[in-house]
Motif scaffolding. Structure first.
Motif, short mmCIF file in Angstrom:
data_model
loop_
_atom_site.label_atom_id
_atom_site.label_comp_id
_atom_site.label_asym_id
_atom_site.label_seq_id
_atom_site.Cartn_x
_atom_site.Cartn_y
_atom_site.Cartn_z
N ALA A 32 0.83 -1.20 0.00
CA ALA A 32 0.00 0.00 0.00
C ALA A 32 0.87 1.25 0.00
O ALA A 32 1.90 1.31 0.67
CB ALA A 32 -0.92 0.02 1.22
N SER A 33 0.43 2.27 -0.74
CA SER A 33 1.02 3.59 -0.64
C SER A 33 0.46 4.25 0.62
O SER A 33 -0.72 4.09 0.93
CB SER A 33 0.67 4.44 -1.86
OG SER A 33 1.14 3.83 -3.05
N VAL A 34 1.29 5.00 1.34
CA VAL A 34 0.84 5.66 2.56
C VAL A 34 0.79 7.16 2.34
O VAL A 34 1.77 7.77 1.89
CB VAL A 34 1.77 5.32 3.75
CG1 VAL A 34 1.28 6.02 5.01
CG2 VAL A 34 1.85 3.83 3.97
N VAL A 35 -0.35 7.75 2.65
CA VAL A 35 -0.55 9.19 2.47
C VAL A 35 -1.03 9.76 3.80
O VAL A 35 -1.99 9.27 4.39
CB VAL A 35 -1.62 9.46 1.38
CG1 VAL A 35 -1.89 10.95 1.26
CG2 VAL A 35 -1.17 8.88 0.04
N THR A 36 -0.34 10.79 4.27
CA THR A 36 -0.71 11.45 5.53
C THR A 36 -1.57 12.67 5.23
O THR A 36 -1.19 13.52 4.42
CB THR A 36 0.52 11.86 6.34
OG1 THR A 36 1.24 10.68 6.71
CG2 THR A 36 0.13 12.61 7.60
N ILE A 37 -2.72 12.74 5.89
CA ILE A 37 -3.64 13.87 5.78
C ILE A 37 -3.73 14.54 7.15
O ILE A 37 -3.99 13.87 8.15
CB ILE A 37 -5.05 13.42 5.34
CG1 ILE A 37 -4.99 12.70 3.99
CG2 ILE A 37 -6.01 14.60 5.30
CD1 ILE A 37 -4.58 13.57 2.83
N THR A 38 -3.49 15.84 7.21
CA THR A 38 -3.58 16.58 8.46
C THR A 38 -4.89 17.37 8.49
O THR A 38 -5.18 18.14 7.57
CB THR A 38 -2.40 17.55 8.62
OG1 THR A 38 -1.18 16.81 8.57
CG2 THR A 38 -2.47 18.27 9.96
N ALA A 39 -5.67 17.15 9.55
CA ALA A 39 -6.95 17.86 9.71
C ALA A 39 -6.78 19.00 10.70
O ALA A 39 -6.23 18.82 11.78
CB ALA A 39 -8.02 16.89 10.21
N THR A 40 -7.25 20.18 10.31
CA THR A 40 -7.33 21.33 11.21
C THR A 40 -8.76 21.85 11.16
O THR A 40 -9.61 21.27 10.50
CB THR A 40 -6.34 22.43 10.78
OG1 THR A 40 -6.59 22.78 9.41
CG2 THR A 40 -4.89 21.95 10.92
N ASP A 41 -9.03 22.94 11.87
CA ASP A 41 -10.38 23.51 11.89
C ASP A 41 -10.45 24.67 10.89
O ASP A 41 -10.02 25.77 11.22
CB ASP A 41 -10.73 24.01 13.27
CG ASP A 41 -10.55 22.97 14.37
OD1 ASP A 41 -10.68 21.77 14.09
OD2 ASP A 41 -10.25 23.37 15.51
N TYR A 42 -10.92 24.55 9.66
CA TYR A 42 -11.65 23.44 9.05
C TYR A 42 -11.05 23.21 7.68
O TYR A 42 -11.55 23.74 6.69
CB TYR A 42 -13.14 23.75 8.96
CG TYR A 42 -13.72 24.12 10.32
CD1 TYR A 42 -14.09 23.12 11.23
CD2 TYR A 42 -13.84 25.45 10.69
CE1 TYR A 42 -14.60 23.44 12.47
CE2 TYR A 42 -14.34 25.78 11.94
CZ TYR A 42 -14.70 24.78 12.82
OH TYR A 42 -15.18 25.10 14.07
N ALA A 43 -10.00 22.42 7.62
CA ALA A 43 -9.31 22.19 6.36
C ALA A 43 -8.51 20.90 6.45
O ALA A 43 -8.23 20.39 7.54
CB ALA A 43 -8.39 23.37 6.02
#
Length: 274
Positions: free
Chosen positions: A27-38
């Motif tokens: 699997a390819s690994v992708v990091t997504i960072t969540a903030t308020d609100y994006a």
């Protein structure tokens, strides 16, 4: 198909974005960072088997649903479809994505992605009642054609959770420790799997009552991730470590017939981990 989502009290803390080893072979690994609100992250990723790692660096709970858009619809048109009552339109395919975690926590999901356009979205409501989606928390993500991965790679999983109208089938039974849960939607409607750790003295009925009461006050459980949403026949997987205690599997997607959450229709399952 306005999604009725989970809300919890804010917790302090934030995590830095860091690339991790894949949770599934190949699997390819992708990091997504969540903030308020994006959402922060790449604009394009390889197609094939993809692990999304969600880092909640905001002050509110967040999730990262993945919806394939099989049309040239604009962001405004997709947002309107996501917040409208009733079943999702045929040009949307819910393929997974990590479900809700509190601030300072992480979640993950592994799913096969065909090449195309995807809508990354958070349906969690803020304390004012507005969905994070309505506050602009969505992002376009393009899965590029990749020659190496097969169109439908084998998903990992030592435990299989089958979703149907309206229940969860778990095989084999969950135990304490680290597990990879493979989640399959075998029901005719859109479903999710949210995993929650019950607070002391609380039961599954308290979770449903809290949701019906507008999710006000101290929540009876802490969300631990899961899979945001799966269209019929789709599957995804997530990895989680469970301590002994009581947990709930729940689906809060609104029913296509009456808009009440599937949890109200009985789609909650309490389990005890020893």
């Amino acid at each position: 198909m306005r999604m009725c989502r989970w809300a919890v009290a804010s917790l302090a803390g934030a995590l830095a974005c860091a690339r991790q080893r894949p949770s599934a072979a190949g699997a390819s690994v992708v990091t997504i960072t969540a903030t308020d609100y994006a959402f922060g992250g790449p604009d394009s990723i390889p197609a094939g088997l993809v692990t999304l790692r969600l880092v909640n660096a905001g002050r509110e709970p967040h999730q990262a649903g993945l919806v394939r858009i099989d049309s040239g619809k604009s962001g405004a048109a997709v947002e309107a479809a996501m917040t409208a009552p009733g079943a999702p339109p045929a040009w949307t395919v819910f393929v997974g994505g990590p479900d809700v975690v509190p601030p300072g926590d992480t979640a993950n999901s592994t799913q096969p992605l065909a090449p195309g356009r995807y809508f990354l979205v958070c349906f969690v409501p803020s304390p004012d009642g507005k969905l994070h989606l309505e506050k602009g928390m969505f992002r376009w993500l393009v899965a590029r054609d990749a020659s190496a991965p097969a169109p439908e790679p084998q998903l990992p999983g030592d435990v299989t959770v089958t979703l149907n109208d309206y229940g969860f089938e778990v095989a084999p039974s969950l135990t304490a420790g680290t597990h990879t849960l493979r989640v399959l939607n075998a029901g005719p409607q859109l479903h999710e799997l949210m995993l929650l750790a019950l607070a002391p003295g609380k039961r599954a009925a308290d979770v449903v009552a809290w949701e019906q009461g507008g999710m006000k006050g101290i929540p009876p459980a802490r969300p631990l991730g899961g899979i945001v949403g799966l269209t019929r026949g789709r599957s995804a997987a997530f990895r989680v470590t469970l301590a002994p205690g009581r947990y709930v599997l729940a689906c809060f997607v609104p029913d296509a017939t009456d808009a009440k959450s599937h949890a109200v229709h009985g789609m909650v399952k309490e389990i005890r981990i020893t």
